[in-house]
Design an enzyme around this catalytic site. Structure first.
Site, PDB file in Angstrom:
ATOM      1  CG  ASP A  46       5.070  -5.825  -4.213  1.00  0.00           C
ATOM      2  OD1 ASP A  46       4.896  -6.136  -3.177  1.00  0.00           O
ATOM      3  OD2 ASP A  46       7.096  -5.487  -5.025  1.00  0.00           O
ATOM      4  CG  ASN A  94       5.389 -14.203   0.545  1.00  0.00           C
ATOM      5  OD1 ASN A  94       4.122 -14.233  -0.476  1.00  0.00           O
ATOM      6  ND2 ASN A  94       6.302 -12.818   0.830  1.00  0.00           N
TER       7      ASN A  94
HETATM    8  C1  FPP Z   1       2.766  -8.787  -1.601  1.00  0.00           C
HETATM    9  O1  FPP Z   1       3.034  -7.034  -0.259  1.00  0.00           O
HETATM   10  C2  FPP Z   1       1.363  -8.845  -0.801  1.00  0.00           C
HETATM   11  C3  FPP Z   1       1.499 -10.321   0.143  1.00  0.00           C
HETATM   12  C4  FPP Z   1       3.035 -10.411   0.500  1.00  0.00           C
HETATM   13  C5  FPP Z   1       0.397 -11.116   0.518  1.00  0.00           C
HETATM   14  C6  FPP Z   1      -0.950 -10.568  -0.617  1.00  0.00           C
HETATM   15  C7  FPP Z   1      -2.171 -10.709   0.586  1.00  0.00           C
HETATM   16  C8  FPP Z   1      -2.991 -10.146  -0.185  1.00  0.00           C
HETATM   17  C9  FPP Z   1      -3.076  -9.235  -0.978  1.00  0.00           C
HETATM   18  C10 FPP Z   1      -4.828 -10.266   0.774  1.00  0.00           C
HETATM   19  C11 FPP Z   1      -4.794 -11.483   0.896  1.00  0.00           C
HETATM   20  C12 FPP Z   1      -5.301 -12.051  -0.094  1.00  0.00           C
HETATM   21  C13 FPP Z   1      -6.182 -13.034  -0.246  1.00  0.00           C
HETATM   22  C14 FPP Z   1      -6.176 -13.735  -1.929  1.00  0.00           C
HETATM   23  C15 FPP Z   1      -7.181 -13.130   0.492  1.00  0.00           C
HETATM   24  P1  FPP Z   1       4.149  -6.813   0.475  1.00  0.00           P
HETATM   25  O2  FPP Z   1       3.976  -7.175   2.174  1.00  0.00           O
HETATM   26  O3  FPP Z   1       5.246  -7.791  -0.154  1.00  0.00           O
HETATM   27  O4  FPP Z   1       3.982  -5.161   0.737  1.00  0.00           O
HETATM   28  P2  FPP Z   1       6.073  -4.497   0.389  1.00  0.00           P
HETATM   29  O5  FPP Z   1       7.074  -4.838  -0.555  1.00  0.00           O
HETATM   30  O6  FPP Z   1       5.037  -3.161   0.308  1.00  0.00           O
HETATM   31  O7  FPP Z   1       6.385  -4.799   2.051  1.00  0.00           O
END
Ligand code: FPP
Length: 281
Positions: A46, A94
């Protein structure tokens, strides 16, 4: 052999964290007791969006840099001998993000699988995925399956990506499958117990996680592995995911090793090895 009674000091002598044990300074990786590793670590990655914002960039920049954190964490896990690592890469919720962000994440997934399959092979990592996978775009679904087939015989570590995943979806699916089995006479209602139920979850062939790490300072489980985390130790760090590295992973393992896992028993009962109350790993 590392001393289990280590006092943790961040000596700040370099970028590496050092741990103090009597008359000895050791790297955090050496300080980890390899005989008491969690078999399975689950992670909620996250903070990508916030990290990007801190850099004055768009959210997708955070996701792109999140891939570096994934690579470093997987390599770190293999380095110390973690057998199962499960990453929450895309939740059912998501899908409700802005359309552009969703398509960027799907494209990133395809590109990452293309680029990183070699890293998985080099490290002996078997890739698998859990979730409502047919919901993924066809290209993404196909690439994922190709990479899973290619890495199927690797044995160092099993990396599971939770994609289009939510624990309530998974539990509902298990309940539906069992209801169908009862309806068709293959299962009697009185045969349904925790073991049989768990055999209908997406994680049926892997042990439950003993440790769950969430980055970015949020302290929630967010519909992740709700059944499987029943006995897991929870570890929260303020690090935003794109800044997370294997040293942070090792710190989480050290924190896990300092905890006492009681499975509902008392500390005194734990002195002698006890049978766990349920058929847990
Ligand atoms: C949460 O951060 C992250 C995600 C919803 C996506 C996770 C994806 C990756 C780490 C990259 C790709 C991974 C792979 C395995 C190829 P957020 O967007 O909710 O962050 P925030 O809470 O700061 O808005």
């Amino acid at each position: 052999m590392p001393d289990h009674r280590l006092t943790t000091f961040d000596l700040r002598l370099s970028t590496k964290k050092y741990y103090l044990c009597p008359n000895k300074r050791m790297d955090i990786k050496e300080a980890i007791d390899k005989a008491r590793l969690p078999q399975h670590v689950a992670i909620i990655m996250d903070g990508n969006g916030r990290w990007a914002k801190e850099q004055g960039k768009l959210r997708v920049f955070g996701h792109q840099n999140g891939v570096t954190a994934v690579r470093d964490t997987v390599e770190g896990a293999v380095e110390i001998g973690i057998k199962y690592l499960t990453l929450y890469a895309f939740s059912t919720e998501n899908w409700n993000r802005p359309r552009l962000e969703v398509s960027a994440l799907m494209e990133l997934l395809v590109n990452t699988i293309n680029k990183e399959t070699k890293t998985l092979m080099d490290n002996g990592v078997k890739l698998r995925a859990i979730g409502n996978l047919p919901q993924l775009p066809t290209k993404c679904y196909n690439r994922l399956h190709e990479a899973m087939e290619k890495t199927a015989n690797n044995t160092n570590c099993t990396l599971t990506l939770a994609l289009s995943y939510s624990a309530r979806w998974e539990i509902t699916e298990a309940a539906r499958q069992l209801a169908q089995a009862v309806q068709s006479g293959r299962v009697r209602p009185e045969d349904i117990d925790e073991t049989l139920f768990a055999q209908h979850l997406a994680t049926k062939d892997i042990p439950d996680p003993e440790l769950m790490i969430r980055t970015s300072g949020e302290q929630r489980i967010s519909n992740y592995l709700l059944w499987q985390l029943a006995y897991a130790e929870l570890y929260f760090t303020d690090k935003l995911w794109p800044a997370f590295r294997r040293q942070d992973f090792f710190e989480a393992i050290m924190a896990y090793q300092k905890r006492e896992r009681r499975f509902g028993l008392t500390s005194e009962q734990l002195v002698k090895p006890q049978k766990k109350p349920f058929n847990k790993n």
